[in-house]
Design a protein around this motif. Structure first.
Motif, PDB file in Angstrom:
ATOM      1  N   LYS A 108      -1.322 -27.000 -13.552  1.00 55.55           N
ATOM      2  CA  LYS A 108      -2.178 -27.157 -14.736  1.00 55.55           C
ATOM      3  C   LYS A 108      -3.507 -27.835 -14.429  1.00 55.55           C
ATOM      4  O   LYS A 108      -4.349 -27.974 -15.319  1.00 55.55           O
ATOM      5  CB  LYS A 108      -1.426 -27.971 -15.802  1.00 55.55           C
ATOM      6  N   LEU A 109      -3.703 -28.276 -13.180  1.00 61.04           N
ATOM      7  CA  LEU A 109      -4.954 -28.957 -12.839  1.00 61.04           C
ATOM      8  C   LEU A 109      -6.133 -27.999 -12.904  1.00 61.04           C
ATOM      9  O   LEU A 109      -6.026 -26.819 -12.562  1.00 61.04           O
ATOM     10  CB  LEU A 109      -4.863 -29.545 -11.425  1.00 61.04           C
ATOM     11  N   ASP A 110      -7.278 -28.524 -13.350  1.00 64.59           N
ATOM     12  CA  ASP A 110      -8.500 -27.726 -13.326  1.00 64.59           C
ATOM     13  C   ASP A 110      -8.776 -27.270 -11.902  1.00 64.59           C
ATOM     14  O   ASP A 110      -8.752 -28.076 -10.967  1.00 64.59           O
ATOM     15  CB  ASP A 110      -9.690 -28.561 -13.832  1.00 64.59           C
ATOM     16  N   GLY A 111      -9.020 -25.988 -11.738  1.00 63.40           N
ATOM     17  CA  GLY A 111      -9.347 -25.460 -10.415  1.00 63.40           C
ATOM     18  C   GLY A 111      -8.169 -24.871  -9.675  1.00 63.40           C
ATOM     19  O   GLY A 111      -8.359 -24.143  -8.700  1.00 63.40           O
ATOM     20  N   CYS A 112      -6.945 -25.153 -10.117  1.00 63.08           N
ATOM     21  CA  CYS A 112      -5.783 -24.590  -9.421  1.00 63.08           C
ATOM     22  C   CYS A 112      -5.669 -23.099  -9.741  1.00 63.08           C
ATOM     23  O   CYS A 112      -5.728 -22.702 -10.915  1.00 63.08           O
ATOM     24  CB  CYS A 112      -4.498 -25.308  -9.830  1.00 63.08           C
ATOM     25  N   THR A 113      -5.514 -22.302  -8.712  1.00 61.39           N
ATOM     26  CA  THR A 113      -5.458 -20.851  -8.885  1.00 61.39           C
ATOM     27  C   THR A 113      -4.122 -20.372  -9.432  1.00 61.39           C
ATOM     28  O   THR A 113      -3.979 -19.199  -9.767  1.00 61.39           O
ATOM     29  CB  THR A 113      -5.719 -20.150  -7.543  1.00 61.39           C
ATOM     30  N   GLY A 114      -3.150 -21.261  -9.508  1.00 67.71           N
ATOM     31  CA  GLY A 114      -1.857 -20.898 -10.092  1.00 67.71           C
ATOM     32  C   GLY A 114      -0.703 -21.000  -9.129  1.00 67.71           C
ATOM     33  O   GLY A 114       0.361 -21.481  -9.476  1.00 67.71           O
ATOM     34  N   LYS A 115      -0.911 -20.554  -7.892  1.00 68.77           N
ATOM     35  CA  LYS A 115       0.162 -20.664  -6.909  1.00 68.77           C
ATOM     36  C   LYS A 115       0.192 -22.077  -6.337  1.00 68.77           C
ATOM     37  O   LYS A 115      -0.849 -22.645  -6.003  1.00 68.77           O
ATOM     38  CB  LYS A 115      -0.022 -19.643  -5.796  1.00 68.77           C
ATOM     39  N   VAL A 116       1.416 -22.615  -6.198  1.00 66.91           N
ATOM     40  CA  VAL A 116       1.581 -23.974  -5.671  1.00 66.91           C
ATOM     41  C   VAL A 116       2.777 -23.989  -4.723  1.00 66.91           C
ATOM     42  O   VAL A 116       3.867 -23.529  -5.080  1.00 66.91           O
ATOM     43  CB  VAL A 116       1.800 -25.011  -6.791  1.00 66.91           C
ATOM     44  N   GLY A 117       2.568 -24.511  -3.518  1.00 69.15           N
ATOM     45  CA  GLY A 117       3.632 -24.669  -2.548  1.00 69.15           C
ATOM     46  C   GLY A 117       3.915 -26.134  -2.283  1.00 69.15           C
ATOM     47  O   GLY A 117       3.449 -27.015  -3.010  1.00 69.15           O
ATOM     48  N   ALA A 118       4.670 -26.398  -1.226  1.00 72.52           N
ATOM     49  CA  ALA A 118       5.015 -27.775  -0.882  1.00 72.52           C
ATOM     50  C   ALA A 118       5.194 -27.894   0.623  1.00 72.52           C
ATOM     51  O   ALA A 118       5.546 -26.931   1.306  1.00 72.52           O
ATOM     52  CB  ALA A 118       6.294 -28.209  -1.600  1.00 72.52           C
ATOM     53  N   ILE A 119       4.949 -29.111   1.115  1.00 75.41           N
ATOM     54  CA  ILE A 119       5.141 -29.416   2.534  1.00 75.41           C
ATOM     55  C   ILE A 119       5.713 -30.820   2.638  1.00 75.41           C
ATOM     56  O   ILE A 119       5.273 -31.727   1.919  1.00 75.41           O
ATOM     57  CB  ILE A 119       3.811 -29.302   3.310  1.00 75.41           C
ATOM     58  N   GLY A 120       6.729 -30.998   3.493  1.00 72.48           N
ATOM     59  CA  GLY A 120       7.357 -32.304   3.599  1.00 72.48           C
ATOM     60  C   GLY A 120       7.694 -32.672   5.029  1.00 72.48           C
ATOM     61  O   GLY A 120       7.877 -31.802   5.892  1.00 72.48           O
TER      62      GLY A 120
END
Length: 234
Positions: A108-120
């Motif tokens: 939902k952040l301004d500028g986020c293109t929609g796809k979100v991943g993760a790294i740990g």
């Protein structure tokens, strides 16, 4: 590109996170899952590096339910003792709720293109595996995750790409555990395992005692290519 502290609301309350955005202000998101040392300079620098590559990176405080604001290093025995104590108290089941809340927030952040991943990394490496199995992360990467064999029965729930980097001489992941990971995950079409036979735990942590720049560069290059393929639209 400037980093800042933000607040995220999850099912159990509000917690802090570190946010770094690319110079363009736009890009896919990556949730950075901490080691046992909290949201320290290593995790913030990882966010900054991802932002420099065009990603909106957010590192949530996964220890907030135990002790908010943990920011320590691996440089003293007292800090190491505290880190392992925190890991012992940490509940991955509630932690994954905070990961999902962070994924939702980043989308939902301004500028986020929609796809979100993760790294740990380390503890975050385990959380990366669980993120792939239990959340809607679009693509996930784990570095030298601990205790993953305890959760291999959840592999069937992984529906989106997962990449795991395995240190062959990891003192916290013995050979039999590494073999179990290969047996359980090699047949999975969405999972890719990369082995680094001569490397020890935390081989990619800059300034860490086991840091190997060659292996770190290889792993990071694979990770970047993986995220570009699975998170960017172009």
């Amino acid at each position: 590109m400037t980093g800042q502290d933000i607040r995220i609301t999850g099912p159990a309350g509000e917690f802090s996170a570190y946010l770094a955005k690319p110079a363009s202000g736009t890009g896919p998101g990556v949730v950075v899952l901490q080691e046992i040392f909290g949201v320290n300079h290593v995790m913030r620098e990882m966010c900054d590096r991802l932002a420099s590559q065009g990603f909106i990176a957010v590192c949530p405080d996964l220890f907030w339910r135990i002790e908010p604001g943990v920011d320590i290093t691996d440089k003293s025995q007292a800090e190491l003792d505290k880190a392992f104590d925190l890991m012992g108290k940490f509940n991955p089941d509630t932690g994954i709720e905070d990961v999902q809340a962070t994924l939702d927030h980043v989308r939902k952040l301004d500028g986020c293109t929609g796809k979100v991943g993760a790294i740990g990394f380390c503890l975050g490496g385990l959380m990366a595996y669980l993120t792939a199995a239990r959340t809607d992360s679009d693509a996930t990467v784990g570095y030298y995750g601990v205790n993953i064999p305890n959760f291999l029965d959840e592999a069937g729930k992984i529906s989106k790409p997962l990449m795991l980097h395995i240190a062959g001489r990891d003192e916290f992941v013995p050979p039999e555990s590494q073999a179990a990971m290969h047996t359980g995950l090699d047949p999975h079409r969405q999972v890719t395992l990369h082995d680094y036979p001569d490397d020890e735990h935390a081989f990619s942590r800059i300034e860490g005692k086991h840091y190997n720049p060659q292996s770190a560069h290889l792993a990071d290059s694979r990770t970047l290519e993986f995220f570009r393929k699975n998170l960017k639209s172009e």
